[in-house]
Design an enzyme around this catalytic site. Sequence first.
Site, PDB file in Angstrom:
ATOM      1  N   THR A  17       0.831  -1.207   0.000  1.00  0.00           N
ATOM      2  CA  THR A  17       0.000   0.000   0.000  1.00  0.00           C
ATOM      3  C   THR A  17       0.867   1.259   0.000  1.00  0.00           C
ATOM      4  OG1 THR A  17      -0.057  -0.026   2.414  1.00  0.00           O
ATOM      5  CG2 THR A  17      -1.873  -1.123   1.294  1.00  0.00           C
ATOM      6  N   GLY A  18       2.183   1.054  -0.088  1.00  0.00           N
ATOM      7  CA  GLY A  18       3.104   2.183   0.066  1.00  0.00           C
ATOM      8  C   GLY A  18       3.417   2.905  -1.240  1.00  0.00           C
ATOM      9  N   LYS A  22       3.219   1.785  -5.370  1.00  0.00           N
ATOM     10  CA  LYS A  22       2.267   2.521  -6.192  1.00  0.00           C
ATOM     11  C   LYS A  22       2.954   3.251  -7.360  1.00  0.00           C
ATOM     12  CE  LYS A  22      -1.694   5.418  -5.648  1.00  0.00           C
ATOM     13  NZ  LYS A  22      -2.914   5.399  -4.957  1.00  0.00           N
ATOM     14  N   ARG A  49      -0.768  -3.656   6.259  1.00  0.00           N
ATOM     15  CA  ARG A  49      -1.744  -3.808   7.355  1.00  0.00           C
ATOM     16  C   ARG A  49      -3.131  -3.305   7.016  1.00  0.00           C
ATOM     17  NH1 ARG A  49       1.854  -0.510  11.383  1.00  0.00           N
ATOM     18  NH2 ARG A  49       1.773   0.653   9.436  1.00  0.00           N
ATOM     19  N   ASP A 180      19.693  -1.473  -6.521  1.00  0.00           N
ATOM     20  CA  ASP A 180      20.211  -0.116  -6.684  1.00  0.00           C
ATOM     21  C   ASP A 180      19.617   0.314  -8.013  1.00  0.00           C
ATOM     22  OD1 ASP A 180      21.699   2.086  -7.667  1.00  0.00           O
ATOM     23  OD2 ASP A 180      23.196   1.685  -6.131  1.00  0.00           O
ATOM     24  N   HIS A 181      18.582   1.138  -7.973  1.00  0.00           N
ATOM     25  CA  HIS A 181      17.826   1.342  -9.207  1.00  0.00           C
ATOM     26  C   HIS A 181      18.654   2.046 -10.293  1.00  0.00           C
ATOM     27  CE1 HIS A 181      16.955   5.400  -7.614  1.00  0.00           C
ATOM     28  NE2 HIS A 181      16.631   5.727  -8.847  1.00  0.00           N
ATOM     29  N   GLU A 219      19.357  17.061  -8.491  1.00  0.00           N
ATOM     30  CA  GLU A 219      17.887  16.979  -8.462  1.00  0.00           C
ATOM     31  C   GLU A 219      17.327  18.359  -8.204  1.00  0.00           C
ATOM     32  OE1 GLU A 219      16.002  13.516  -6.569  1.00  0.00           O
ATOM     33  OE2 GLU A 219      17.869  13.366  -5.463  1.00  0.00           O
ATOM     34  N   HIS A 243      24.350   4.776  -5.340  1.00  0.00           N
ATOM     35  CA  HIS A 243      24.314   5.099  -6.770  1.00  0.00           C
ATOM     36  C   HIS A 243      25.625   5.697  -7.295  1.00  0.00           C
ATOM     37  CE1 HIS A 243      20.212   4.406  -5.797  1.00  0.00           C
ATOM     38  NE2 HIS A 243      19.923   5.631  -5.408  1.00  0.00           N
ATOM     39  N   LYS A 348      17.221  18.735 -12.828  1.00  0.00           N
ATOM     40  CA  LYS A 348      17.320  17.290 -12.656  1.00  0.00           C
ATOM     41  C   LYS A 348      18.190  16.760 -13.791  1.00  0.00           C
ATOM     42  CE  LYS A 348      16.029  13.063 -11.521  1.00  0.00           C
ATOM     43  NZ  LYS A 348      16.544  12.452 -10.315  1.00  0.00           N
TER      44      LYS A 348
HETATM   45  N1  NDP Z   1       9.317   5.519  -2.264  1.00  0.00           N
HETATM   46  C1  NDP Z   1      10.413   5.517  -3.023  1.00  0.00           C
HETATM   47  O1  NDP Z   1      10.514   6.167  -4.070  1.00  0.00           O
HETATM   48  C2  NDP Z   1      11.578   4.695  -2.608  1.00  0.00           C
HETATM   49  C3  NDP Z   1      11.506   3.866  -1.513  1.00  0.00           C
HETATM   50  N2  NDP Z   1      12.576   3.082  -1.190  1.00  0.00           N
HETATM   51  C4  NDP Z   1      12.517   2.182  -0.053  1.00  0.00           C
HETATM   52  O2  NDP Z   1      11.427   1.292  -0.197  1.00  0.00           O
HETATM   53  C5  NDP Z   1      10.865   0.976   1.055  1.00  0.00           C
HETATM   54  C6  NDP Z   1       9.386   1.364   1.053  1.00  0.00           C
HETATM   55  O3  NDP Z   1       9.288   2.750   0.822  1.00  0.00           O
HETATM   56  P1  NDP Z   1       7.895   3.502   0.621  1.00  0.00           P
HETATM   57  O4  NDP Z   1       6.984   2.724  -0.237  1.00  0.00           O
HETATM   58  O5  NDP Z   1       8.233   4.881   0.229  1.00  0.00           O
HETATM   59  O6  NDP Z   1       7.334   3.512   2.099  1.00  0.00           O
HETATM   60  P2  NDP Z   1       5.850   3.795   2.604  1.00  0.00           P
HETATM   61  O7  NDP Z   1       5.964   4.317   3.985  1.00  0.00           O
HETATM   62  O8  NDP Z   1       5.069   4.553   1.605  1.00  0.00           O
HETATM   63  O9  NDP Z   1       5.219   2.327   2.665  1.00  0.00           O
HETATM   64  C7  NDP Z   1       5.509   1.429   3.683  1.00  0.00           C
HETATM   65  C8  NDP Z   1       4.650   0.203   3.499  1.00  0.00           C
HETATM   66  O10 NDP Z   1       4.889  -0.699   4.556  1.00  0.00           O
HETATM   67  C9  NDP Z   1       3.627  -1.135   5.088  1.00  0.00           C
HETATM   68  N3  NDP Z   1       3.834  -1.476   6.496  1.00  0.00           N
HETATM   69  C10 NDP Z   1       4.385  -0.711   7.453  1.00  0.00           C
HETATM   70  N4  NDP Z   1       4.456  -1.388   8.615  1.00  0.00           N
HETATM   71  C11 NDP Z   1       3.949  -2.618   8.377  1.00  0.00           C
HETATM   72  C12 NDP Z   1       3.764  -3.785   9.155  1.00  0.00           C
HETATM   73  N5  NDP Z   1       4.125  -3.833  10.436  1.00  0.00           N
HETATM   74  N6  NDP Z   1       3.222  -4.868   8.569  1.00  0.00           N
HETATM   75  C13 NDP Z   1       2.846  -4.857   7.269  1.00  0.00           C
HETATM   76  N7  NDP Z   1       3.015  -3.776   6.485  1.00  0.00           N
HETATM   77  C14 NDP Z   1       3.543  -2.677   7.018  1.00  0.00           C
HETATM   78  C15 NDP Z   1       2.722   0.055   4.869  1.00  0.00           C
HETATM   79  O11 NDP Z   1       1.395  -0.317   4.777  1.00  0.00           O
HETATM   80  P3  NDP Z   1       0.295  -0.220   5.943  1.00  0.00           P
HETATM   81  O12 NDP Z   1       0.450   1.130   6.540  1.00  0.00           O
HETATM   82  O13 NDP Z   1      -0.975  -0.438   5.211  1.00  0.00           O
HETATM   83  O14 NDP Z   1       0.627  -1.323   6.858  1.00  0.00           O
HETATM   84  C16 NDP Z   1       3.166   0.474   3.484  1.00  0.00           C
HETATM   85  O15 NDP Z   1       2.565  -0.349   2.507  1.00  0.00           O
HETATM   86  C17 NDP Z   1      11.702   1.728   2.074  1.00  0.00           C
HETATM   87  O16 NDP Z   1      12.735   0.893   2.510  1.00  0.00           O
HETATM   88  C18 NDP Z   1      12.289   2.883   1.263  1.00  0.00           C
HETATM   89  O17 NDP Z   1      13.479   3.357   1.812  1.00  0.00           O
HETATM   90  C19 NDP Z   1      13.716   3.086  -1.950  1.00  0.00           C
HETATM   91  C20 NDP Z   1      13.844   3.889  -3.036  1.00  0.00           C
HETATM   92  C21 NDP Z   1      12.798   4.786  -3.450  1.00  0.00           C
HETATM   93  O1  LIG Z   2      17.552   6.441  -4.293  1.00  0.00           O
HETATM   94  C1  LIG Z   2      17.219   7.593  -4.439  1.00  0.00           C
HETATM   95  O2  LIG Z   2      17.208   8.104  -5.678  1.00  0.00           O
HETATM   96  C2  LIG Z   2      16.428   9.241  -5.989  1.00  0.00           C
HETATM   97  C3  LIG Z   2      16.961   9.764  -7.304  1.00  0.00           C
HETATM   98  O3  LIG Z   2      16.726   8.795  -8.277  1.00  0.00           O
HETATM   99  P1  LIG Z   2      16.518   9.211  -9.779  1.00  0.00           P
HETATM  100  O4  LIG Z   2      16.319   7.934 -10.486  1.00  0.00           O
HETATM  101  O5  LIG Z   2      15.315  10.111  -9.814  1.00  0.00           O
HETATM  102  O6  LIG Z   2      17.742   9.957 -10.177  1.00  0.00           O
HETATM  103  C4  LIG Z   2      16.506  10.292  -4.915  1.00  0.00           C
HETATM  104  O7  LIG Z   2      15.563  11.304  -5.179  1.00  0.00           O
HETATM  105  C5  LIG Z   2      16.172   9.679  -3.587  1.00  0.00           C
HETATM  106  O8  LIG Z   2      16.355  10.641  -2.556  1.00  0.00           O
HETATM  107  C6  LIG Z   2      17.051   8.492  -3.302  1.00  0.00           C
HETATM  108  O9  LIG Z   2      16.566   7.816  -2.152  1.00  0.00           O
END
Ligand code: NDP
Ligand SMILES: O=C1O[C@H](COP(=O)(O)O)[C@@H](O)[C@H](O)[C@H]1O
Length: 491
Positions: A17-18, A22, A49, A180-181, A219, A243, A348
């Site tokens: 759901t994060g 998405k 959750r 590492d994207h 960025e 990166h 960027k």
């Molecule tokens: N967002 C990004 O662009 C990037 C994210 N990342 C990494 O990816 C990971 C996720 O990031 P992001 O999606 O932004 O984080 P979010 O905070 O948006 O999402 C976290 C997710 O974890 C779920 N969650 C949290 N606690 C629990 C639990 N106890 N049990 C089950 N589910 C749980 C939440 O759902 P719910 O609340 O419904 O439980 C939610 O789906 C992190 O490690 C982040 O550093 C890395 C690079 C880029």
């Molecule tokens: O891992 C990360 O990368 C982004 C930058 O990625 P890009 O593909 O848009 O260049 C950065 O914004 C973010 O802080 C970092 O966690």
Amino acid sequence: MNTIQLPKAIIIIFGATGDLAKRKLFPSIYRLYQSGKIGEEFAVVGVARRPWTNETFRENVKESVENAVSVNSDLTSFTSHFYYHPFDVSNQSSYHSLKSLLSDLDEKYQTEGNRVFYLAMAPEFFGIIANNLKEHGLKDTNGWTRLVIEKPFGHDLASAQKLNDEIRAAFDEEQIYRIDHYLGKEMVQNIEVIRFANALFEHLWNNRFISNIQITSSESLGVEDRGNYYETSGALRDMVQNHMLQMVALLAMEPPIKLTTDEIRSEKIKVLRALRPIQENEVDSYFVRGQYTKGIINGKEVIGYREEANVDPDSNTETFVAGKILIDNYRWAGVPFYIRTGKRMKEKSTKIVVEFKDIPMNLYFKKESDRVPNLLVIHIQPDEGITLHLNAKKAGVSSEATPIKLSYNNNGIDGMNTPEAYERLLYDCMQGDATNFTHWDEVALSWAYVDPISNAWSRKKAAFPNYEAGSMGPKEADELLAKDGFHWWPI
Ligand SMILES: NC(=O)C1=CN([C@@H]2O[C@H](COP(=O)(O)OP(=O)(O)OC[C@H]3O[C@@H](n4cnc5c(N)ncnc54)[C@H](OP(=O)(O)O)[C@@H]3O)[C@@H](O)[C@H]2O)C=CC1
Ligand SMILES: O=C1O[C@H](COP(=O)(O)O)[C@@H](O)[C@H](O)[C@H]1O
């Protein structure tokens, strides 16, 4: 005729759901489906959750795909592959029901027991989930099981080691895919090809012909809604440890003897082992940190870092880093690799500039200051391509040179078809190709390099803020190169 085997698997996304799921994962799975890289033999199980139903989950998937991809057909058959299984990952008993759901889906979609466990959650859950997957037999299938781990992989070497030990207690190194994207980006993958498929470059790719290499990843965005995370990270851990050092490794590595995962990783590891360590007391000579204050980007006023949500108004966190990295090996002794990255910079853009040494005597420039060295610019994003800066005869003027450019634009050729990084990495993982994921040794060596810098910075309060949003960082970043007789090439 060879028939290509489409990967079959259930992808279990923890954190479904994060934000990451998405914005990146659902659209990537859709693009794989749309382009026929995966067929009908797949299912996706979302775990989080929130008490959603399959229908709510599918609606969210649909929305996220429509926001990211141009879709001109009904998404129902695609989203019908998605299932939602709500539970708290620390709750042991829920893994039983997940296991039986996966067995049912295995049968329904003929996925042969193949499983990708994608941990898109905060790192404190990685160990718990890995352990529970093992303890409750979710790995015990007739197919393959792979664990995809998001960043951050630790906060420093000690925490990364602890995390790795926890994961390794449940999964073998070959089953672990650390994302590492940047390694999924088209032009980052092209670095190797540009180097090793061109005699023109490879023979010159060393300290006899290259004076310095500059990598900029700027960025224009700020920390957005990630203030909490960023306060504990900063640009050094967020971008440099992973990166930027990965790009250094790809630029500096020796040619692998084969294009296999092990051979390529082994060459990258050798580079990381050869990084000259920076002692805490010499950090100021090699690294510069910055933090943005308010400014103007694209004509709009933006706030300073300390005014952002969830940021300490007196924060010592760096939003910009520039550094001079030295590689102590035969090929690179004496060639600085300059890196810089930051938030709320002018634009960027990620670019690599390889600056070649001047020829010993150049008669074609009237003034010394008119001389322009040969440059190879690798455009990583948003433009993809390469530009070679050369000198040629000034038209109509005898014996005088003028700079010219030879450009190759990847966007023009492949255009919209260039796969997005996550799409490529997910596909690689389903195919069992770990080349563009980081091995533990790379992670450990990168933390070992970065730790003394973050230690030194955490001990001393910086004179922040020190660069205006919309600029290219603090003036000290320019001075870092100026003292070696270089300057940042405009990007
Ligand atoms: N967002 C990004 O662009 C990037 C994210 N990342 C990494 O990816 C990971 C996720 O990031 P992001 O999606 O932004 O984080 P979010 O905070 O948006 O999402 C976290 C997710 O974890 C779920 N969650 C949290 N606690 C629990 C639990 N106890 N049990 C089950 N589910 C749980 C939440 O759902 P719910 O609340 O419904 O439980 C939610 O789906 C992190 O490690 C982040 O550093 C890395 C690079 C880029
Ligand atoms: O891992 C990360 O990368 C982004 C930058 O990625 P890009 O593909 O848009 O260049 C950065 O914004 C973010 O802080 C970092 O966690």
